[in-house]
Motif scaffolding. Structure first.
Motif, PDB file in Angstrom:
ATOM      1  N   THR A 160       0.841  -1.195   0.000  1.00 39.85           N
ATOM      2  CA  THR A 160       0.000   0.000   0.000  1.00 39.85           C
ATOM      3  C   THR A 160       0.870   1.236   0.000  1.00 39.85           C
ATOM      4  O   THR A 160       1.576   1.514   0.973  1.00 39.85           O
ATOM      5  N   CYS A 161       0.823   1.983  -1.107  1.00 42.16           N
ATOM      6  CA  CYS A 161       1.612   3.202  -1.249  1.00 42.16           C
ATOM      7  C   CYS A 161       0.762   4.408  -0.861  1.00 42.16           C
ATOM      8  O   CYS A 161      -0.410   4.501  -1.225  1.00 42.16           O
ATOM      9  N   THR A 162       1.354   5.326  -0.089  1.00 43.43           N
ATOM     10  CA  THR A 162       0.643   6.541   0.317  1.00 43.43           C
ATOM     11  C   THR A 162       1.120   7.767  -0.456  1.00 43.43           C
ATOM     12  O   THR A 162       0.412   8.766  -0.514  1.00 43.43           O
ATOM     13  N   GLN A 163       2.315   7.710  -1.041  1.00 41.78           N
ATOM     14  CA  GLN A 163       2.822   8.816  -1.855  1.00 41.78           C
ATOM     15  C   GLN A 163       3.756   8.246  -2.916  1.00 41.78           C
ATOM     16  O   GLN A 163       4.684   7.499  -2.616  1.00 41.78           O
ATOM     17  N   CYS A 164       3.482   8.621  -4.176  1.00 36.74           N
ATOM     18  CA  CYS A 164       4.276   8.092  -5.282  1.00 36.74           C
ATOM     19  C   CYS A 164       5.456   9.007  -5.576  1.00 36.74           C
ATOM     20  O   CYS A 164       5.483  10.178  -5.198  1.00 36.74           O
ATOM     21  N   ARG A 165       6.407   8.464  -6.278  1.00 34.11           N
ATOM     22  CA  ARG A 165       7.540   9.248  -6.728  1.00 34.11           C
ATOM     23  C   ARG A 165       7.095  10.246  -7.798  1.00 34.11           C
ATOM     24  O   ARG A 165       6.053  10.060  -8.423  1.00 34.11           O
ATOM     25  N   PRO A 166       7.895  11.320  -8.028  1.00 31.89           N
ATOM     26  CA  PRO A 166       7.514  12.311  -9.054  1.00 31.89           C
ATOM     27  C   PRO A 166       7.307  11.650 -10.412  1.00 31.89           C
ATOM     28  O   PRO A 166       8.074  10.793 -10.835  1.00 31.89           O
ATOM     29  N   GLY A 167       6.253  12.078 -11.077  1.00 32.90           N
ATOM     30  CA  GLY A 167       5.935  11.527 -12.394  1.00 32.90           C
ATOM     31  C   GLY A 167       4.995  10.343 -12.350  1.00 32.90           C
ATOM     32  O   GLY A 167       4.613   9.821 -13.398  1.00 32.90           O
ATOM     33  N   PHE A 168       4.596   9.908 -11.129  1.00 32.74           N
ATOM     34  CA  PHE A 168       3.689   8.776 -10.991  1.00 32.74           C
ATOM     35  C   PHE A 168       2.414   9.234 -10.289  1.00 32.74           C
ATOM     36  O   PHE A 168       2.425  10.197  -9.508  1.00 32.74           O
ATOM     37  N   PHE A 169       1.322   8.530 -10.577  1.00 37.83           N
ATOM     38  CA  PHE A 169       0.013   8.891 -10.046  1.00 37.83           C
ATOM     39  C   PHE A 169      -0.525   7.733  -9.211  1.00 37.83           C
ATOM     40  O   PHE A 169      -0.416   6.575  -9.605  1.00 37.83           O
ATOM     41  N   GLN A 170      -1.106   8.068  -8.082  1.00 37.26           N
ATOM     42  CA  GLN A 170      -1.560   7.055  -7.133  1.00 37.26           C
ATOM     43  C   GLN A 170      -3.004   6.640  -7.420  1.00 37.26           C
ATOM     44  O   GLN A 170      -3.845   7.458  -7.779  1.00 37.26           O
ATOM     45  N   LEU A 171      -3.266   5.374  -7.274  1.00 33.27           N
ATOM     46  CA  LEU A 171      -4.626   4.842  -7.402  1.00 33.27           C
ATOM     47  C   LEU A 171      -4.723   3.580  -6.558  1.00 33.27           C
ATOM     48  O   LEU A 171      -4.007   2.606  -6.816  1.00 33.27           O
ATOM     49  N   SER A 172      -5.570   3.614  -5.540  1.00 34.94           N
ATOM     50  CA  SER A 172      -5.834   2.446  -4.685  1.00 34.94           C
ATOM     51  C   SER A 172      -4.547   1.857  -4.107  1.00 34.94           C
ATOM     52  O   SER A 172      -4.342   0.641  -4.108  1.00 34.94           O
TER      53      SER A 172
END
Length: 326
Positions: A160-172
């Motif tokens: 479970t990711c709460t914050q993505c690296r730059p250039g990536f978008f979070q979903l579920s």
């Protein structure tokens, strides 16, 4: 004589362990139950040699010998591949199934597990109860996985990711470089949000056939119909279709009654008429002034001519003698 008798007894005992040595199986052999994968003869399955009591004693080429325990005895079974929890080894003499290590559910060989038993987690072919540094156990994968996924900056756990690296978008709880279908990137939230498609209502009825705002006084006109936008689309959603349509129409030409005339057009026409009248009046006035100027000029020219003629006549009436007397 005794030696021959002993030899005969040994031959009989040896033949009793194999099928086909006696025309009828002994009662002791008949009481054994058949077991899965083993036939009463060697003509079926992968057995090369076998017995009713011990099953397969040797296998045909490319088959693995696997020993199954039934009660206090082991039964040989020839298989094309070893069952879970065993791995196959081949030698020039025979191919056998060997049991994996106790912590492995399945393995490639004795030193390389492919799946672990409950309570153990797979890491580089080893089943361990505690994962190496920088790794955390995954109960769904039964493996040691990185503390955070590869594209994740911050995570609650390995899945479970709460914050993505730059250039990536979070979903579920996951990070995407390109959002899945029916989702679009939100640059402000850095999330994949659901696309919103345009929705429109039903078409209205066609309007009466008209031309220049009138419904009479013409033969060919136009009809229109419209529909409302119920939901405007998001930036990547499906755009709205046409919300208005126009088509040509044909009616029987008829004169407009007085009440059907367009007051605005009538007022505009009256203003134009007044302007035309004023313009015509000014033109007539200028024309009249020019005519007056022209008449005055002609009168002045006529007077000048008359005076010249008068002086000329007077000069002819005077004689030479008179001029001398004078």
């Amino acid at each position: 004589m005794q030696l021959q008798l002993v030899s005969f007894v040994l031959i009989i005992l040896h033949c009793m362990d194999y099928t086909g040595c006696q025309p009828h199986s002994s009662p002791r052999h008949r009481q054994h139950k058949q077991f899965s994968g083993v036939s009463s003869g060697c003509q079926q399955g992968g057995c090369l040699t076998c017995s009713d009591y011990n099953g397969c004693l040797s296998c045909k080429p490319r088959f693995f010998m696997h020993l199954e325990r039934i009660g206090m005895r082991q039964i040989g079974v020839c298989m094309t591949s070893c069952p879970p929890g065993f791995y196959g080894t081949r030698t020039p003499e025979r191919s056998t199934c060997t049991k994996c290590r106790s912590e492995c559910d399945s393995c490639f060989n004795r030193n390389f597990c492919t799946r672990c038993r409950a309570g153990f987690y797979l890491s580089v072919g080893k089943c361990q109860q505690n994962c190496p540094e920088g790794m955390v156990p995954s109960d769904t994968q039964k493996e040691c996985v990185p503390r955070c996924p590869a594209d994740c900056e911050l995570c609650a756990n390995s899945e479970t990711c709460t914050q993505c690296r730059p250039g990536f978008f979070q979903l579920s709880g996951r990070c995407y470089h390109i959002c899945p279908d029916e989702y679009e990137p939100n640059d402000k939230l850095m999330e994949c949000t659901a696309q919103v498609h345009c929705e429109v209502g039903e078409w209205s009825e066609w309007s009466p056939c008209s031309k220049l705002g009138k419904t009479c006084g013409f033969k060919r006109g136009q009809e229109t119909r419209t529909r409302q936008v119920l939901q405007y689309p998001s930036p990547f959603g499906k755009p709205c279709p046409e919300i208005s349509e126009i088509k040509e129409c044909l009616v029987k030409k008829r004169k407009c009654p007085g009440g059907q005339r367009n007051p605005e057009r009538r007022g505009k026409r009256n203003r134009n008429n007044r302007k035309d009248k004023d313009s015509q009046g000014r033109r007539r006035e200028r024309k009249r002034e020019k005519q007056q100027d022209r008449d005055a000029g002609e009168r002045e020219d006529s007077d000048n001519r008359n005076k010249t003629e008068h002086r000329h006549r007077r000069g002819q009436d005077v004689s030479p003698d008179d001029s001398i007397v004078q």
